[in-house]
Design a protein around this motif. Structure first.
Motif, mmCIF file in Angstrom:
data_model
loop_
_atom_site.group_PDB
_atom_site.id
_atom_site.type_symbol
_atom_site.label_atom_id
_atom_site.label_comp_id
_atom_site.label_asym_id
_atom_site.label_seq_id
_atom_site.Cartn_x
_atom_site.Cartn_y
_atom_site.Cartn_z
ATOM 1 N N UNK A 483 75.665 -5.599 90.999
ATOM 2 C CA UNK A 483 74.683 -4.589 91.390
ATOM 3 C C UNK A 483 73.595 -4.509 90.329
ATOM 4 N N UNK A 484 72.378 -4.167 90.772
ATOM 5 C CA UNK A 484 71.257 -3.935 89.861
ATOM 6 C C UNK A 484 70.554 -2.650 90.289
ATOM 7 N N UNK A 485 69.903 -1.966 89.327
ATOM 8 C CA UNK A 485 69.186 -0.747 89.676
ATOM 9 C C UNK A 485 67.995 -0.569 88.750
ATOM 10 N N UNK A 486 67.024 0.187 89.239
ATOM 11 C CA UNK A 486 65.826 0.521 88.475
ATOM 12 C C UNK A 486 65.364 1.900 88.915
ATOM 13 N N UNK A 487 65.104 2.797 87.963
ATOM 14 C CA UNK A 487 64.610 4.129 88.290
ATOM 15 C C UNK A 487 63.619 4.565 87.231
ATOM 16 N N UNK A 488 62.765 5.497 87.592
ATOM 17 C CA UNK A 488 61.778 5.974 86.630
ATOM 18 C C UNK A 488 60.853 7.013 87.212
ATOM 19 N N UNK A 489 59.904 7.430 86.395
ATOM 20 C CA UNK A 489 58.920 8.438 86.787
ATOM 21 C C UNK A 489 57.626 7.763 87.225
ATOM 22 N N UNK A 490 56.947 8.420 88.155
ATOM 23 C CA UNK A 490 55.608 8.003 88.583
ATOM 24 C C UNK A 490 54.679 9.172 88.278
ATOM 25 N N UNK A 491 53.908 9.037 87.225
ATOM 26 C CA UNK A 491 53.078 10.151 86.805
ATOM 27 C C UNK A 491 53.923 11.287 86.276
ATOM 28 N N UNK A 492 53.410 12.518 86.384
ATOM 29 C CA UNK A 492 54.101 13.690 85.862
ATOM 30 C C UNK A 492 54.977 14.393 86.887
ATOM 31 N N UNK A 493 54.818 14.061 88.177
ATOM 32 C CA UNK A 493 55.480 14.875 89.195
ATOM 33 C C UNK A 493 56.207 14.070 90.261
ATOM 34 N N UNK A 494 56.468 12.775 90.018
ATOM 35 C CA UNK A 494 57.139 11.960 91.025
ATOM 36 C C UNK A 494 58.105 10.995 90.347
ATOM 37 N N UNK A 495 59.052 10.514 91.115
ATOM 38 C CA UNK A 495 60.019 9.559 90.595
ATOM 39 C C UNK A 495 60.554 8.664 91.690
ATOM 40 N N UNK A 496 61.226 7.561 91.295
ATOM 41 C CA UNK A 496 61.744 6.603 92.269
ATOM 42 C C UNK A 496 63.042 6.004 91.754
#
Length: 564
Positions: A483-496
């Motif tokens: 399994x692989x994963x990637x997560x993080x923030x997009x700007x100050x108010x969003x994430x993925x």
């Protein structure tokens, strides 16, 4: 809709990377010699060091659509309401983490869709006497689906309530570590309990033997060790220790019992400041036994209780499934060039056969960690799950399915991730020997976190001849996974979050194998203060000789979340 239910369940198992099933190995925290059954957690494992407490309660309301893409075209929709909390508190002498979620699914004109689920994982410790006596505990509540082969499909969405099962496991116990003169003295005790609630527990598929699903078990585990720390004594810096341990798991199904007692002596011979040769020799007595099922005099068949499990015949003699006693030994090496790198490897004789186990941990900085584990041990389902909980760090964040909210079987931590999902992979009641390896890596890159895990697990079942479980004796189940994963923030108010997984499953209990592939992605956007919008999608694929046809499903979620 049965194909949609089945695929969404079996595909989710690939998200649950098998745990490094903590073997009943030897050794201790002596500074160089390794070992698997440590009597007290290290500073890194406990997450020691004061950190700001993280307590994040939340509420969610979502709409979910699940569609079968092939070979059919069924679609179901349901509303999901959930409340939960993710928390971590780390102090100098106390610490722990918890992820708890209560979820209600509400279907439309379909009673099978209406479910209420509690899921969560927790582990923590408290110092009663700092640096001497600590008490630690862990717990797990997970939802799975049991199929006709006895596989427990972790992450099931609970849409087919007739096959849904609930697994609960917990352990607690004290750890003692102190010095008496020049001697290091350590000891621990753990009491564990595991229960599986599964309707129609004995699942019968035409042409196959009945599957007796695990009910409950109690585990007792105790270890003690006294020794001279290497590098710090006058005997050429050589370390030496003597110790012993006892493990017993009592399984309710057919009164099965695993009993393992050992005594041994270990020596550590430094080769350099960072490298040492280690070895040990001792005596071990291992026994696996059970009783038979009560036979119906009228039909000549084993009796089944109201929960669908075999009824134990209390008057039947205890039958030996496996026993061995005598000399055990192993040799190996330990390499610790720095506080961020640790390797140990052992080879020897145990269980009347070759055995090997070890680990490698590398954390080049505070943002990345690599962990490798090789394991070998005999236990039942409950003992394996208890040991997987023990191996979790106390400072972690749990991984959950973005659409269903179920625990995926892994946690991430700055000291390295850990997985327990493999312990859930099969809920057969028979005792087994589990061997394999797992590798995980995680890294934080600015505002993003990435990681992967791969591994192999082989489970060989042990059952007494002349009993209803005899057909399982010597049969194996194997799993290759990644399994692989990637997560993080997009700007100050969003994430993925984005992840992908693959799992190859094969079992002697079924005629064929299965390949599972899948990927999912989620996005969240803060709307106002603690209120955010959520969206998630997933695709799953199953190529199975058991099912007989390739299956594909897709699911999507939109909803709102409020973080307090």
């Amino acid at each position: 809709m049965k194909r949609v239910h089945y695929l969404s369940s079996i595909a989710a198992i690939a998200l649950a990377l098998p745990a490094a099933a903590q073997a009943q190995v030897y050794g201790g925290d002596d500074g160089v010699t390794g070992g698997g059954d440590r009597t007290t957690s290290s500073r890194e494992d406990r997450g020691e060091g004061r950190q700001r407490p993280r307590i994040e309660p939340y509420l969610e309301v979502s709409q979910v659509v699940l569609a079968e893409l092939s070979p059919g075209d069924d679609v179901v929709t349901y509303t999901q309401v959930a409340a939960g909390v993710d928390a971590s508190i780390q102090g100098r002498n106390n610490g722990g983490s918890v992820s708890l979620r209560v979820e209600r699914n509400i279907g439309y004109d379909d009673a099978d869709l209406d479910t209420t689920t509690v899921s969560g994982v927790a582990r923590g410790y408290a110092s009663v006497v700092p640096n001497v006596l600590t008490v630690e505990a862990g717990a797990l509540a997970a939802r799975t689906t049991v199929d006709g082969a006895g596989a427990s499909l972790n992450g099931a969405e609970g849409l087919n309530s007739g096959n849904e099962s609930r697994t609960y496991s917990a352990y607690a116990g004290p750890n003692v570590s102190t010095r008496v003169g020049v001697l290091d003295v350590s000891a621990n005790y753990r009491l564990g309990y595991t229960r599986v609630e599964a309707p129609d527990a004995v699942v019968v598929t035409p042409g196959t033997d009945p599957v007796d699903v695990f009910d409950e078990s109690v585990v007792h585990s105790a270890n003690a060790r006294v020794g001279l720390r290497p590098y710090t004594n006058a005997v050429g810096g050589i370390g030496a220790a003597v110790g012993g341990g006892f493990y017993q798991e009592d399984i309710d199904n057919l009164d099965q019992r695993v009993r393992d007692a050992y005594v041994r002596a270990d020596v550590t011979v430094p080769v350099s400041r960072t490298l040492a040769v280690v070895g040990g020799v001792g005596y071990e007595d291992v026994e696996v036994s059970s009783r038979d099922a009560l036979i119906d005099g009228a039909t000549g068949l084993p009796q089944i209780d109201s929960n669908g499990r075999f009824v134990t015949d209390p008057s039947a003699p205890r039958r030996i499934a496996f026993e061995t006693d005598g000399l055990i030994w192993d040799v190996g090496a330990v390499w610790r060039p720095s506080s961020r790198t640790a390797f140990e490897g052992h080879y020897g004789r145990r269980y009347d056969s070759d055995t090997y186990y070890g680990s490698f941990a590398y954390a080049p900085n505070s943002r990345s960690a690599l962990n490798v584990s090789v394991y070998d041990g005999i236990s039942g389902f409950g003992g394996l799950l208890n040991n997987a909980l023990v191996a979790l760090p106390t400072n972690f964040e749990a991984s959950r399915n973005a659409v269903t909210g179920d625990i995926n079987g892994c946690v991430s931590s700055t000291t390295g991730g850990s997985c327990f999902g493999g312990a859930l992979a099969s809920v057969r009641s028979a005792v087994f020997r589990s061997r394999g390896y797992s590798l995980s890596y995680s890294e934080t890159m600015g505002r993003m976190t990435a990681g992967f895990g791969v591994g192999y697990d082989r489970r060989t079942f042990i059952a007494a001849q002349g009993t209803v479980l005899a057909a399982a004796d010597g049969l194996t189940e194997e799993s290759l996974y990644g399994a692989v994963y990637l997560s993080g923030d997009i700007g100050r108010s969003a994430g993925f979050t984005v992840n992908a997984y693959a799992n190859y499953l094969t079992s002697d209990f079924t005629d064929g194998d299965a390949l599972v592939l899948g990927t999912s992605a989620s996005y969240n956007q803060r709307l106002y203060q603690g209120l955010s919008a959520r969206a998630a999608v997933s695709l799953d694929y199953l190529d199975s000789d058991v099912v007989g046809e390739d299956l594909k499903t897709a699911s999507a979620l939109v909803g709102l979340r409020y973080d307090f």
